[in-house]
Design a protein around this motif. Sequence first.
Motif, PDB file in Angstrom:
ATOM      1  N   TRP A 200      41.857  29.709  33.963  1.00 30.23           N
ATOM      2  CA  TRP A 200      40.480  30.113  33.683  1.00 30.23           C
ATOM      3  C   TRP A 200      40.420  30.976  32.423  1.00 30.23           C
ATOM      4  CZ3 TRP A 200      37.991  34.946  33.735  1.00 30.23           C
ATOM      5  CH2 TRP A 200      36.596  34.893  33.711  1.00 30.23           C
ATOM      6  N   ILE A 201      41.371  31.890  32.268  1.00 30.02           N
ATOM      7  CA  ILE A 201      41.417  32.731  31.068  1.00 30.02           C
ATOM      8  C   ILE A 201      41.611  31.870  29.827  1.00 30.02           C
ATOM      9  CG2 ILE A 201      42.818  34.444  29.858  1.00 30.02           C
ATOM     10  CD1 ILE A 201      43.322  35.770  32.558  1.00 30.02           C
ATOM     11  N   THR A 202      42.511  30.908  29.902  1.00 31.53           N
ATOM     12  CA  THR A 202      42.773  30.047  28.752  1.00 31.53           C
ATOM     13  C   THR A 202      41.524  29.278  28.341  1.00 31.53           C
ATOM     14  OG1 THR A 202      45.095  29.818  29.433  1.00 31.53           O
ATOM     15  CG2 THR A 202      44.237  28.190  27.888  1.00 31.53           C
ATOM     16  N   LYS A 203      40.771  28.768  29.314  1.00 31.08           N
ATOM     17  CA  LYS A 203      39.543  28.040  28.998  1.00 31.08           C
ATOM     18  C   LYS A 203      38.506  28.949  28.356  1.00 31.08           C
ATOM     19  CE  LYS A 203      37.903  25.205  32.048  1.00 31.08           C
ATOM     20  NZ  LYS A 203      37.444  24.629  33.336  1.00 31.08           N
ATOM     21  N   GLY A 344      49.451  32.961  20.458  1.00 32.66           N
ATOM     22  CA  GLY A 344      48.712  32.118  21.394  1.00 32.66           C
ATOM     23  C   GLY A 344      48.239  32.930  22.591  1.00 32.66           C
ATOM     24  N   VAL A 345      47.579  32.255  23.513  1.00 27.68           N
ATOM     25  CA  VAL A 345      47.089  32.951  24.706  1.00 27.68           C
ATOM     26  C   VAL A 345      48.293  33.438  25.518  1.00 27.68           C
ATOM     27  CG1 VAL A 345      45.746  32.767  26.821  1.00 27.68           C
ATOM     28  CG2 VAL A 345      44.993  31.563  24.770  1.00 27.68           C
ATOM     29  N   ALA A 346      48.435  34.763  25.620  1.00 25.47           N
ATOM     30  CA  ALA A 346      49.536  35.374  26.352  1.00 25.47           C
ATOM     31  C   ALA A 346      48.969  36.169  27.517  1.00 25.47           C
ATOM     32  CB  ALA A 346      50.340  36.294  25.436  1.00 25.47           C
ATOM     33  N   VAL A 347      49.443  35.885  28.727  1.00 24.91           N
ATOM     34  CA  VAL A 347      48.978  36.575  29.933  1.00 24.91           C
ATOM     35  C   VAL A 347      50.135  37.396  30.484  1.00 24.91           C
ATOM     36  CG1 VAL A 347      47.957  36.329  32.223  1.00 24.91           C
ATOM     37  CG2 VAL A 347      47.346  34.713  30.415  1.00 24.91           C
ATOM     38  N   ASP A 356      48.865  52.371  42.487  1.00 27.61           N
ATOM     39  CA  ASP A 356      48.409  53.390  43.443  1.00 27.61           C
ATOM     40  C   ASP A 356      47.198  52.915  44.237  1.00 27.61           C
ATOM     41  OD1 ASP A 356      50.407  55.045  42.607  1.00 27.61           O
ATOM     42  OD2 ASP A 356      49.142  56.202  41.226  1.00 27.61           O
ATOM     43  N   ASN A 357      46.444  51.969  43.703  1.00 27.26           N
ATOM     44  CA  ASN A 357      45.275  51.433  44.398  1.00 27.26           C
ATOM     45  C   ASN A 357      45.488  49.998  44.887  1.00 27.26           C
ATOM     46  OD1 ASN A 357      43.661  53.769  43.898  1.00 27.26           O
ATOM     47  ND2 ASN A 357      43.364  53.062  41.799  1.00 27.26           N
ATOM     48  N   GLY A 358      46.725  49.521  44.856  1.00 22.15           N
ATOM     49  CA  GLY A 358      47.021  48.167  45.318  1.00 22.15           C
ATOM     50  C   GLY A 358      46.457  47.090  44.424  1.00 22.15           C
ATOM     51  N   ILE A 359      46.416  47.353  43.113  1.00 17.09           N
ATOM     52  CA  ILE A 359      45.811  46.438  42.153  1.00 17.09           C
ATOM     53  C   ILE A 359      46.866  45.907  41.196  1.00 17.09           C
ATOM     54  CG2 ILE A 359      44.142  46.210  40.281  1.00 17.09           C
ATOM     55  CD1 ILE A 359      42.857  46.438  43.002  1.00 17.09           C
ATOM     56  N   VAL A 360      46.806  44.602  40.941  1.00 19.21           N
ATOM     57  CA  VAL A 360      47.585  43.960  39.883  1.00 19.21           C
ATOM     58  C   VAL A 360      46.621  43.596  38.765  1.00 19.21           C
ATOM     59  CG1 VAL A 360      48.926  41.922  39.239  1.00 19.21           C
ATOM     60  CG2 VAL A 360      49.382  43.078  41.397  1.00 19.21           C
ATOM     61  N   LYS A 361      46.994  43.903  37.536  1.00 25.95           N
ATOM     62  CA  LYS A 361      46.129  43.612  36.390  1.00 25.95           C
ATOM     63  C   LYS A 361      46.746  42.490  35.564  1.00 25.95           C
ATOM     64  CE  LYS A 361      44.335  48.331  36.059  1.00 25.95           C
ATOM     65  NZ  LYS A 361      44.192  49.536  35.206  1.00 25.95           N
ATOM     66  N   LEU A 362      45.957  41.446  35.361  1.00 27.72           N
ATOM     67  CA  LEU A 362      46.369  40.352  34.490  1.00 27.72           C
ATOM     68  C   LEU A 362      45.759  40.609  33.114  1.00 27.72           C
ATOM     69  CD1 LEU A 362      45.836  37.294  36.874  1.00 27.72           C
ATOM     70  CD2 LEU A 362      47.940  38.557  36.426  1.00 27.72           C
ATOM     71  N   ARG A 363      46.599  40.917  32.167  1.00 25.72           N
ATOM     72  CA  ARG A 363      46.157  41.269  30.815  1.00 25.72           C
ATOM     73  C   ARG A 363      46.402  40.070  29.892  1.00 25.72           C
ATOM     74  NH1 ARG A 363      45.367  46.790  30.691  1.00 25.72           N
ATOM     75  NH2 ARG A 363      46.438  48.010  32.295  1.00 25.72           N
ATOM     76  N   ALA A 364      45.326  39.560  29.304  1.00 23.84           N
ATOM     77  CA  ALA A 364      45.413  38.377  28.433  1.00 23.84           C
ATOM     78  C   ALA A 364      44.965  38.750  27.028  1.00 23.84           C
ATOM     79  CB  ALA A 364      44.555  37.246  28.981  1.00 23.84           C
ATOM     80  N   ARG A 365      45.608  38.149  26.037  1.00 17.03           N
ATOM     81  CA  ARG A 365      45.248  38.408  24.650  1.00 17.03           C
ATOM     82  C   ARG A 365      45.530  37.173  23.796  1.00 17.03           C
ATOM     83  NH1 ARG A 365      49.823  40.284  21.625  1.00 17.03           N
ATOM     84  NH2 ARG A 365      48.418  41.424  20.246  1.00 17.03           N
ATOM     85  N   ARG A 366      44.858  37.149  22.668  1.00 15.87           N
ATOM     86  CA  ARG A 366      44.985  36.017  21.740  1.00 15.87           C
ATOM     87  C   ARG A 366      44.693  36.537  20.348  1.00 15.87           C
ATOM     88  NH1 ARG A 366      45.948  31.696  19.072  1.00 15.87           N
ATOM     89  NH2 ARG A 366      44.672  29.813  19.192  1.00 15.87           N
TER      90      ARG A 366
END
Length: 385
Positions: A200-203, A344-347, A356-366
């Motif tokens: 979805w991020i790539t699109k 290129g699109v890097a995730v 600490d809050n049980g969160i995973v962050k998917l960081r994408a950049r181009r």
Amino acid sequence: MKTAHALEFKDTGDADDPIADVAKQLADLRTTLETKAANDNRLTERLDRIEAKINRPGNKSAANDNEPQVETKALNSFLRGGLQSLDDVEKKTLNLGTTTAGGFVVAPDYSTRVIEGLTQFSPLRSLANVMSIGTTETYIPILTSGTDGGWVTETGPRPSAEPAFDQANIKTFEYAATLPVSVQLLEDSAVDLASLLQRWITKKFGKAEASAFVVGDGNGKPTGLLHTPADYTQIVADQDGSDFLEKLINLFYALPGEYANVGAWMMKRSTMGFIRQLADVSPLRRSMWSDSLANGTPATLLGRPIFEAPDMDGILSTASPGAETYPVVFGDYASAYQIVDRVGVAVMRDDFTGADNGIVKLRARRRVGGKPILPEAVVVLKATA
């Protein structure tokens, strides 16, 4: 002591011929048994006829043990007409919405297929010139004027001229997004959620850069092909469509042949439909538009392919009062527009900053850049109100 027998013969008084007496009693017994069997058969047939009559559809005159129970009737009515077809008794009998009335025994079924909406892209990346660079920007030399020779005599002087150069500076820009997702959602999801989010991020990144390549203003993003329409040769048409086909022909021949031979059209889908309607009106103009017979191959206008660009203007202006639009572009985009790729699109999956809050962050950049470099390779149709 006497023994009891199932069959007992009585003395009829004919003592002279006991054999005849026994034969007579046997004949009477046979007649009795045959009469009883015939009566039983008639009774069975009568019962069968009564049962068949009771079981006829729509018969309400007598009780029928085979009549569907209220649960069966309720389910049948629900499958045929939904809840609105049930009366109050049937709704109480068949109620999936109430857990105590049967909802506990109904398990929902979940599909592992995720429906994704359509993402439309402008096609400029597939048409323009693309190069990868190893730094934040690049300079591309452009030959603005070449050397012209001249006819000379055997011993006459030779003309001399120096080529003139310019350069186009193309910077790269970064497009980024961060998607926070709970760890438990990633662990328990029935689908591969991490892969789904990356697609979805790539699109979305592809859509953003495609839009910038067409209409980007160059402020923190690539400069679009149509950011400055005044840089190109323009053909003016009326937005009412009265001279649209004529102006398209003028546009085609306004582009130098070397570019036109490899050129392509770009326009919105609504503009494509408008042009085709105009072309279908006249048999003489119908040959201007040609649909492709091969799947995936674009249609052609005046022999050159047409590509759909959803980020371009439509024919009519949405402003009030009506402003001019630029609904059609024709040109050699490989010569006119340069795209530079840096990253290129890097995730990247970040398991720490939100732990600490049980969160995973998917960081994408181009990191990408783009800019028009040769305006003479493109011509634009300007529609005026």
